[in-house]
Design a protein around this motif. Structure first.
Motif, short mmCIF file in Angstrom:
data_model
loop_
_atom_site.label_atom_id
_atom_site.label_comp_id
_atom_site.label_asym_id
_atom_site.label_seq_id
_atom_site.Cartn_x
_atom_site.Cartn_y
_atom_site.Cartn_z
N PRO A 277 -12.71 -3.87 -2.76
CA PRO A 277 -13.11 -2.59 -3.35
C PRO A 277 -13.99 -1.73 -2.44
O PRO A 277 -15.18 -1.52 -2.68
CB PRO A 277 -13.87 -3.02 -4.61
CG PRO A 277 -14.47 -4.33 -4.25
CD PRO A 277 -13.45 -5.00 -3.37
N ILE A 278 -13.37 -1.23 -1.38
CA ILE A 278 -14.03 -0.29 -0.48
C ILE A 278 -12.94 0.51 0.21
O ILE A 278 -11.89 -0.06 0.57
CB ILE A 278 -14.94 -1.01 0.55
CG1 ILE A 278 -15.78 -0.01 1.33
CG2 ILE A 278 -14.13 -1.91 1.47
CD1 ILE A 278 -16.86 -0.66 2.19
N GLY A 279 -13.12 1.81 0.34
CA GLY A 279 -12.06 2.63 0.93
C GLY A 279 -12.61 3.84 1.64
O GLY A 279 -13.80 3.90 1.98
N VAL B 85 -5.52 2.76 4.53
CA VAL B 85 -6.75 2.65 3.75
C VAL B 85 -6.62 3.56 2.53
O VAL B 85 -6.24 4.73 2.65
CB VAL B 85 -7.97 3.07 4.61
CG1 VAL B 85 -9.23 3.12 3.76
CG2 VAL B 85 -8.14 2.11 5.79
N CYS B 86 -6.92 3.03 1.36
CA CYS B 86 -6.88 3.82 0.13
C CYS B 86 -8.25 4.46 -0.11
O CYS B 86 -9.23 4.15 0.57
CB CYS B 86 -6.51 2.95 -1.06
SG CYS B 86 -5.01 1.98 -0.84
N MET B 87 -8.34 5.33 -1.11
CA MET B 87 -9.61 5.97 -1.41
C MET B 87 -10.68 4.96 -1.78
O MET B 87 -11.84 5.06 -1.35
CB MET B 87 -9.46 7.00 -2.53
CG MET B 87 -10.76 7.75 -2.83
SD MET B 87 -10.58 8.98 -4.14
CE MET B 87 -9.54 10.19 -3.34
N ASP B 88 -10.31 3.96 -2.57
CA ASP B 88 -11.30 3.02 -3.11
C ASP B 88 -11.04 1.57 -2.71
O ASP B 88 -11.77 0.68 -3.14
CB ASP B 88 -11.31 3.09 -4.64
CG ASP B 88 -11.38 4.50 -5.15
OD1 ASP B 88 -12.35 5.19 -4.82
OD2 ASP B 88 -10.44 4.93 -5.84
N MET B 89 -10.00 1.30 -1.95
CA MET B 89 -9.62 -0.07 -1.63
C MET B 89 -9.01 -0.18 -0.25
O MET B 89 -8.46 0.78 0.28
CB MET B 89 -8.60 -0.59 -2.66
CG MET B 89 -9.17 -0.90 -4.03
SD MET B 89 -7.88 -1.23 -5.27
CE MET B 89 -7.53 0.44 -5.82
N ILE B 90 -9.13 -1.37 0.32
CA ILE B 90 -8.35 -1.77 1.49
C ILE B 90 -7.67 -3.08 1.18
O ILE B 90 -8.11 -3.86 0.32
CB ILE B 90 -9.23 -1.92 2.76
CG1 ILE B 90 -10.38 -2.90 2.52
CG2 ILE B 90 -9.73 -0.57 3.23
CD1 ILE B 90 -11.21 -3.21 3.77
N MET B 91 -6.57 -3.32 1.86
CA MET B 91 -5.88 -4.59 1.79
C MET B 91 -5.94 -5.24 3.17
O MET B 91 -5.74 -4.56 4.18
CB MET B 91 -4.42 -4.41 1.35
CG MET B 91 -4.27 -4.08 -0.13
SD MET B 91 -4.77 -2.40 -0.56
CE MET B 91 -3.38 -1.45 0.04
N GLY C 185 0.77 -1.23 0.00
CA GLY C 185 0.00 0.00 0.00
C GLY C 185 0.80 1.28 0.00
O GLY C 185 2.04 1.28 -0.04
N TYR C 186 0.05 2.39 0.03
CA TYR C 186 0.65 3.73 -0.01
C TYR C 186 1.63 3.95 1.14
O TYR C 186 1.39 3.51 2.27
CB TYR C 186 -0.44 4.79 0.06
CG TYR C 186 -1.20 5.01 -1.22
CD1 TYR C 186 -0.54 5.29 -2.42
CD2 TYR C 186 -2.58 4.95 -1.23
CE1 TYR C 186 -1.24 5.50 -3.59
CE2 TYR C 186 -3.30 5.16 -2.40
CZ TYR C 186 -2.62 5.44 -3.59
OH TYR C 186 -3.32 5.64 -4.74
N ARG D 270 -9.29 6.31 7.19
CA ARG D 270 -7.90 5.92 7.42
C ARG D 270 -7.62 5.41 8.84
O ARG D 270 -6.72 4.58 9.02
CB ARG D 270 -6.98 7.09 7.06
CG ARG D 270 -6.83 7.26 5.55
CD ARG D 270 -6.05 8.51 5.19
NE ARG D 270 -4.65 8.44 5.57
CZ ARG D 270 -3.69 7.98 4.79
NH1 ARG D 270 -3.97 7.52 3.57
NH2 ARG D 270 -2.43 7.99 5.20
N PRO D 271 -8.35 5.87 9.87
CA PRO D 271 -8.08 5.32 11.21
C PRO D 271 -8.27 3.81 11.31
O PRO D 271 -7.78 3.20 12.27
CB PRO D 271 -9.08 6.06 12.10
CG PRO D 271 -9.31 7.36 11.39
CD PRO D 271 -9.29 7.01 9.93
N TYR D 272 -8.99 3.20 10.37
CA TYR D 272 -9.17 1.75 10.42
C TYR D 272 -7.98 0.98 9.86
O TYR D 272 -7.93 -0.24 9.96
CB TYR D 272 -10.44 1.34 9.64
CG TYR D 272 -11.70 1.82 10.31
CD1 TYR D 272 -12.29 1.09 11.33
CD2 TYR D 272 -12.29 3.02 9.95
CE1 TYR D 272 -13.43 1.53 11.97
CE2 TYR D 272 -13.44 3.48 10.58
CZ TYR D 272 -14.00 2.74 11.60
OH TYR D 272 -15.12 3.19 12.24
N GLY D 273 -7.02 1.68 9.27
CA GLY D 273 -5.85 1.03 8.70
C GLY D 273 -4.83 0.63 9.75
O GLY D 273 -5.03 0.78 10.96
#
Length: 368
Positions: free
Chosen positions: A280-282, A311-317, A263-264, A289-292
């Motif tokens: 496909p959810i971000g 957390v990305c704008m449109d995705m999570i890993m 990720g970023y 982002r606090p959930y990352g």
């Protein structure tokens, strides 16, 4: 319901009815019920939910802003709608669409009375909000005389209700302060009645107030979060059914070697060989982002998969090491079992914030 193939928010109207019936069971027969459907019905679907509750013969609705009330009228809602935080720029629309404003200070009262006069209104319903300790919006306790002096010489508006808001109704350690608020509100309503010669409808309780302060139910109660499935305590949560399930799918699975980053900003570095799944959810969908970085998680094949990296704008890993899954499998972000309340706590926030953040680009599926 078949497993999802995209990111969706499933809304269960039978759960909504369950919550409504449970809250109604706490009230006296003649106590009215106001449903709070602001913020897209707490991130669900305001039109569908309001129309469904209207068919259950609910008494009132409340929204935060004028535009929300206009949208409900456009959707076919005919029940009274209280606008909790109206601004003068919307007063014309309020009258044109038969919405009912909360009046919370002298300036707002003067501006609304002028608009009502300009539109040749008589006895237009308004609601007076009094500040009894929340210190957010509302007239002070000693403003009743001033209000009387303005309304006694005009018939353009009529006070439909007097209301206030409990500051910490879910916190049982604050009972003394809540009772102080309730007593202050009673004093205000008594003074109003003595001056005006009639008693408007009184309301003060939110969801936790309904559950914890039956002596403050008065003529009507207001519920938002309870209707959507949360009771603000571990004990009461068992009596509610969350109405929404946020689901998605696995888009891709990666094999990550020791030392690789994900990720970023390379925010996650693998300490061993692992598997990750991209979903496909971000943060543009409401998963902030606090959930990352391992705080938040999703459920895959019945197991928790931690969100890794940013957390990305449109995705999570997420980490799916040891989870039997493949691309296309369904992912549960939250549902009635793995609740939004629990997920919110993982990021040190509350269910209100998580559910109201769900973007309107997420497809809503209504289960009737």
């Amino acid at each position: 319901m078949p497993k999802t193939q995209e990111t969706v928010l499933e809304i269960d109207l039978s759960a909504l009815k369950h919550n409504y019936d449970y809250l109604k069971s706490k009230l006296q027969k003649n106590t009215k019920f106001l449903a709070v459907v602001k913020a897209f019905a707490y991130g669900n679907d305001a039109d569908e939910i309001a129309l469904y509750l209207q068919n259950l013969d609910i008494d009132y609705f409340a929204v935060a802003y004028t535009g929300e009330g206009v949208a409900l009228r456009d959707a076919g809602v005919t029940k009274p709608i209280l606008v909790l935080h109206p601004l003068p720029i919307g007063f014309s629309a309020i009258i044109d669409r038969c919405l009912e404003p909360s009046i919370y200070n002298e300036k707002v009262l003067n501006r609304f009375m002028q608009m009502a006069s300009d539109k040749n209104q008589k006895n237009y319903p308004i609601h007076l909000k009094f500040n009894t300790g929340l210190n957010r919006l509302g007239f002070s306790e000693n403003a009743v005389d001033e209000i009387y002096s303005k309304l006694n010489t005009s018939d353009v508006v009529r006070v439909e209700s007097i209301f206030s808001h409990l500051a910490a109704s879910e916190d049982l350690s604050e009972k003394e302060f809540m009772r102080h608020q309730i007593n202050t509100f009673k004093n205000i309503s008594e003074k109003f009645k003595n001056l005006f010669g009639y008693q408007p409808m009184l309301h003060m309780c939110n969801t936790s107030g309904i559950l914890n302060y039956p002596e403050a139910h008065f003529d009507m109660v207001r519920s938002g979060i309870g209707l959507y499935g949360f009771g603000n305590s571990e004990k009461e949560n068992k009596n509610f059914r969350p109405i929404a399930a946020l689901k998605s799918v696995i888009s891709q699975i990666h094999d990550i070697e020791k030392g690789e980053t994900v990720g970023y900003n390379r925010a996650y570095k693998s300490i061993a060989s692992m598997k990750t799944a991209t979903i496909p959810i971000g943060h543009a969908d409401g998963i902030g982002r606090p959930y990352g970085k391992g705080k938040g998680y999703v459920i895959i094949a019945g197991k928790k998969a931690a969100i890794i990296g940013n957390v990305c704008m449109d995705m999570i890993m997420v980490d799916v090491t040891g989870i039997d899954c493949e691309e296309g499998d369904e992912v549960i972000v939250f549902d009635a079992t793995n609740t939004a309340d629990e997920l919110a706590h993982s990021a040190n926030t509350i269910s209100y914030e998580l559910i109201t953040d769900i973007s309107q680009r997420v497809k809503r599926i209504i289960k009737k």
